[in-house]
Design a protein around this motif. Structure first.
Motif, mmCIF file in Angstrom:
data_model
loop_
_atom_site.group_PDB
_atom_site.id
_atom_site.type_symbol
_atom_site.label_atom_id
_atom_site.label_comp_id
_atom_site.label_asym_id
_atom_site.label_seq_id
_atom_site.Cartn_x
_atom_site.Cartn_y
_atom_site.Cartn_z
ATOM 1 N N ASP A 159 5.430 5.011 2.611
ATOM 2 C CA ASP A 159 5.066 6.122 2.598
ATOM 3 C C ASP A 159 5.871 7.424 1.647
ATOM 4 O O ASP A 159 7.077 7.539 2.047
ATOM 5 C CB ASP A 159 5.124 6.951 3.942
ATOM 6 N N VAL B 204 -1.615 -0.969 7.840
ATOM 7 C CA VAL B 204 0.144 -1.315 7.754
ATOM 8 C C VAL B 204 -0.378 -2.580 7.883
ATOM 9 O O VAL B 204 0.462 -3.693 7.580
ATOM 10 C CB VAL B 204 0.780 -0.726 8.605
ATOM 11 N N ILE C 50 -3.085 6.508 7.483
ATOM 12 C CA ILE C 50 -2.904 5.424 8.454
ATOM 13 C C ILE C 50 -3.265 5.759 10.445
ATOM 14 O O ILE C 50 -4.234 5.269 11.035
ATOM 15 C CB ILE C 50 -1.898 5.366 8.917
ATOM 16 N N ILE D 154 1.001 -1.120 -0.267
ATOM 17 C CA ILE D 154 0.119 0.111 -0.222
ATOM 18 C C ILE D 154 1.034 0.977 -0.225
ATOM 19 O O ILE D 154 1.622 1.395 0.599
ATOM 20 C CB ILE D 154 -0.900 0.390 1.387
ATOM 21 N N HIS E 273 3.512 -1.455 3.956
ATOM 22 C CA HIS E 273 3.767 0.133 3.406
ATOM 23 C C HIS E 273 4.415 0.875 3.133
ATOM 24 O O HIS E 273 5.588 0.957 3.858
ATOM 25 C CB HIS E 273 2.052 0.681 4.951
ATOM 26 N N THR F 202 0.756 5.262 0.425
ATOM 27 C CA THR F 202 0.724 6.428 1.077
ATOM 28 C C THR F 202 1.211 8.228 0.246
ATOM 29 O O THR F 202 2.680 7.932 0.174
ATOM 30 C CB THR F 202 -0.103 6.391 1.367
#
Length: 170
Positions: A93, A86, A74, A64, A91, A66
């Protein structure tokens, strides 16, 4: 950032009624799932923002992505839904990759620096909140449509940002 192949990627972005997960709530969860040449955008709106729907939309996702998700999306999802996204998949970022490339500011500012196009350039996070309330109070479906298009552009541009960062040296 060097691109690492994964089975299924997802780009996640939320819209809320404000910046505090203690006093505000999620209005839209956008998930853009990319599996090779196939992609799908799911947008959970209002009461559709549930654990079950989020789990369904991210089923099979390996990573994922972001932008500033560690400090915004989150925690909001964790506080509002009681799950940590997460834990659903890896995850990443993208804000930290931007910082390593000397790209600072919000997503829209970074998009401008990298010439990533955006149709709804005049809409800000504040106006996204106003669009939600206009939809709720006036049953203005055009306001909701604009909010969803704004969220969709964020999702698509997260993917574009990741691809540009992956292609850049360093």
């Amino acid at each position: 950032m060097k691109q690492v192949a994964s089975l299924v990627d997802a780009y996640l972005n939320i819209e809320t009624t404000g910046i505090s997960c203690l006093f505000n709530y999620i209005t839209v969860v956008g998930i853009y799932v990319v599996n090779g040449n196939n992609s799908e955008i799911t947008q959970l709106v209002g009461r559709q923002v549930t654990v079950g729907n989020l789990l369904g939309a991210t089923k099979g996702v390996s990573d994922i992505y972001t932008y500033n998700g560690n400090r915004f999306a989150i925690p909001f999802i964790r506080y509002s839904l009681g799950i940590n996204p997460v834990n659903l998949a890896g995850h990443h970022d993208l804000i930290y990759d931007c910082w390593r490339c000397n790209l600072y500011g919000g997503l829209k500012k970074v998009e401008r620096q990298l010439n990533i196009p955006r149709q709804l350039q005049s809409i800000t996070g504040y106006e996204a909140v106003q669009l939600w309330y206009k939809y709720l109070q006036d049953e203005d479906h055009e306001a909701l449509s604009t909010l969803l298009e704004y969220n969709k552009e964020d999702l698509i541009n997260l993917r574009a940002l990741r691809e540009i960062l992956a292609a850049s040296p360093g």
